[in-house]
Design a protein around this motif. Structure first.
Motif, short mmCIF file in Angstrom:
data_model
loop_
_atom_site.label_atom_id
_atom_site.label_comp_id
_atom_site.label_asym_id
_atom_site.label_seq_id
_atom_site.Cartn_x
_atom_site.Cartn_y
_atom_site.Cartn_z
N VAL A 92 36.16 20.25 7.11
CA VAL A 92 36.60 21.31 6.23
C VAL A 92 35.38 21.81 5.48
O VAL A 92 34.65 21.01 4.88
N TYR A 93 35.15 23.10 5.53
CA TYR A 93 34.00 23.69 4.88
C TYR A 93 34.43 24.36 3.58
O TYR A 93 35.39 25.13 3.56
N TYR A 94 33.70 24.06 2.50
CA TYR A 94 34.02 24.55 1.17
C TYR A 94 32.88 25.40 0.62
O TYR A 94 31.72 25.02 0.71
N CYS A 95 33.24 26.51 0.03
CA CYS A 95 32.29 27.34 -0.68
C CYS A 95 32.17 26.85 -2.12
O CYS A 95 33.16 26.44 -2.73
N ASN A 96 30.97 26.89 -2.66
CA ASN A 96 30.68 26.38 -4.00
C ASN A 96 29.83 27.39 -4.76
O ASN A 96 28.94 28.01 -4.19
N ALA A 97 30.11 27.55 -6.04
CA ALA A 97 29.31 28.38 -6.92
C ALA A 97 28.94 27.59 -8.16
O ALA A 97 29.77 26.86 -8.70
N VAL A 98 27.71 27.73 -8.60
CA VAL A 98 27.19 27.00 -9.75
C VAL A 98 26.72 27.97 -10.81
O VAL A 98 26.03 28.95 -10.51
N GLN A 99 27.11 27.69 -12.05
CA GLN A 99 26.67 28.44 -13.21
C GLN A 99 26.04 27.45 -14.19
O GLN A 99 26.64 26.42 -14.47
N TYR A 100 24.86 27.76 -14.70
CA TYR A 100 24.23 26.83 -15.63
C TYR A 100 23.46 27.49 -16.77
O TYR A 100 22.93 26.79 -17.62
N THR A 101 23.39 28.78 -16.82
CA THR A 101 22.62 29.46 -17.86
C THR A 101 23.16 29.15 -19.26
O THR A 101 22.39 28.87 -20.18
N LEU A 102 24.46 29.17 -19.42
CA LEU A 102 25.10 28.92 -20.71
C LEU A 102 26.02 27.72 -20.65
O LEU A 102 27.08 27.70 -21.28
N GLY A 103 25.63 26.70 -19.89
CA GLY A 103 26.45 25.52 -19.71
C GLY A 103 26.83 25.36 -18.25
O GLY A 103 27.11 26.35 -17.57
N TYR A 104 26.86 24.13 -17.80
CA TYR A 104 27.06 23.87 -16.38
C TYR A 104 28.52 24.01 -15.98
O TYR A 104 29.41 23.44 -16.61
N ARG A 105 28.75 24.76 -14.92
CA ARG A 105 30.08 24.93 -14.35
C ARG A 105 29.99 24.96 -12.84
O ARG A 105 29.00 25.43 -12.29
N GLU A 106 31.01 24.48 -12.20
CA GLU A 106 31.13 24.54 -10.75
C GLU A 106 32.48 25.14 -10.37
O GLU A 106 33.49 24.88 -11.02
N SER A 107 32.47 25.93 -9.32
CA SER A 107 33.70 26.49 -8.77
C SER A 107 33.74 26.18 -7.29
O SER A 107 32.71 26.14 -6.62
N TRP A 108 34.95 25.97 -6.78
CA TRP A 108 35.14 25.63 -5.38
C TRP A 108 36.23 26.48 -4.76
O TRP A 108 37.23 26.81 -5.40
N GLY A 109 36.04 26.81 -3.50
CA GLY A 109 37.08 27.47 -2.74
C GLY A 109 38.07 26.45 -2.21
O GLY A 109 37.94 25.24 -2.42
N GLN A 110 39.07 26.94 -1.51
CA GLN A 110 40.13 26.08 -1.02
C GLN A 110 39.77 25.36 0.27
O GLN A 110 40.45 24.41 0.66
N GLY A 111 38.72 25.80 0.93
CA GLY A 111 38.28 25.19 2.16
C GLY A 111 38.81 25.90 3.39
O GLY A 111 39.90 26.48 3.37
N THR A 112 38.03 25.85 4.45
CA THR A 112 38.45 26.40 5.73
C THR A 112 38.07 25.41 6.83
O THR A 112 36.97 24.86 6.84
N GLN A 113 39.00 25.15 7.73
CA GLN A 113 38.81 24.13 8.76
C GLN A 113 37.99 24.67 9.91
O GLN A 113 38.27 25.73 10.46
N VAL A 114 36.96 23.91 10.28
CA VAL A 114 36.17 24.19 11.47
C VAL A 114 36.33 23.00 12.41
O VAL A 114 36.04 21.86 12.04
N THR A 115 36.79 23.27 13.62
CA THR A 115 36.97 22.22 14.61
C THR A 115 36.19 22.60 15.86
O THR A 115 36.39 23.67 16.42
N VAL A 116 35.32 21.70 16.29
CA VAL A 116 34.49 21.93 17.47
C VAL A 116 34.91 20.93 18.53
O VAL A 116 34.87 19.72 18.31
N SER A 117 35.32 21.43 19.67
CA SER A 117 35.80 20.58 20.75
C SER A 117 34.73 20.43 21.82
O SER A 117 33.88 21.31 22.01
N SER A 118 34.79 19.33 22.54
CA SER A 118 33.83 19.07 23.60
C SER A 118 34.24 19.74 24.89
O SER A 118 35.38 20.19 25.05
#
Length: 118
Positions: A92-118
């Protein structure tokens, strides 16, 4: 507040490609850096790629040369182009955003599934 929505995941064969998208909304002007993380069942969440406001990029060794992170500021979107996919990229791949100029914060997306088959 920053909201992140990922899309573009799916099922592909090894050697194929996918492009993930992450659309940011809310207080987007406060974002200092963004990244893509992934987590497979039973494994730790790991950083895949990151990009700063100055467009500096960083990649995990396992994806270097295969994945590319980029931004489109006009669309408030971050992309992860994934080429030469391997079975071990499955997660599951998640997007992340970071804010730190006026205090540290993190935000996350809900995730998206990546499946690679052989």
């Amino acid at each position: 507040q920053v909201q992140l929505v990922e899309s573009g995941g799916g099922l592909v064969q090894a050697g194929g490609s996918l492009r993930l998208s992450c659309v940011a909304s809310g207080n987007i002007f406060s974002i200092n850096a963004m990244g893509w993380y992934r987590q497979a069942p039973g494994k730790q969440r790991e950083l895949v790629a990151s990009i700063t406001g100055g467009r500096s990029t960083n990649y995990a060794d396992s994806v270097k040369g295969r994945f590319t992170i980029s931004r489109d500021n006009g669309k408030n979107t971050v992309y992860l182009q994934m080429n030469s996919l391997k079975v071990e990229d499955t997660a599951v791949y998640y997007c992340n955003a970071v804010q730190y100029t006026l205090g540290y914060r993190e935000s996350w997306g809900q995730g998206t599934q990546v499946t690679v088959s052989s």
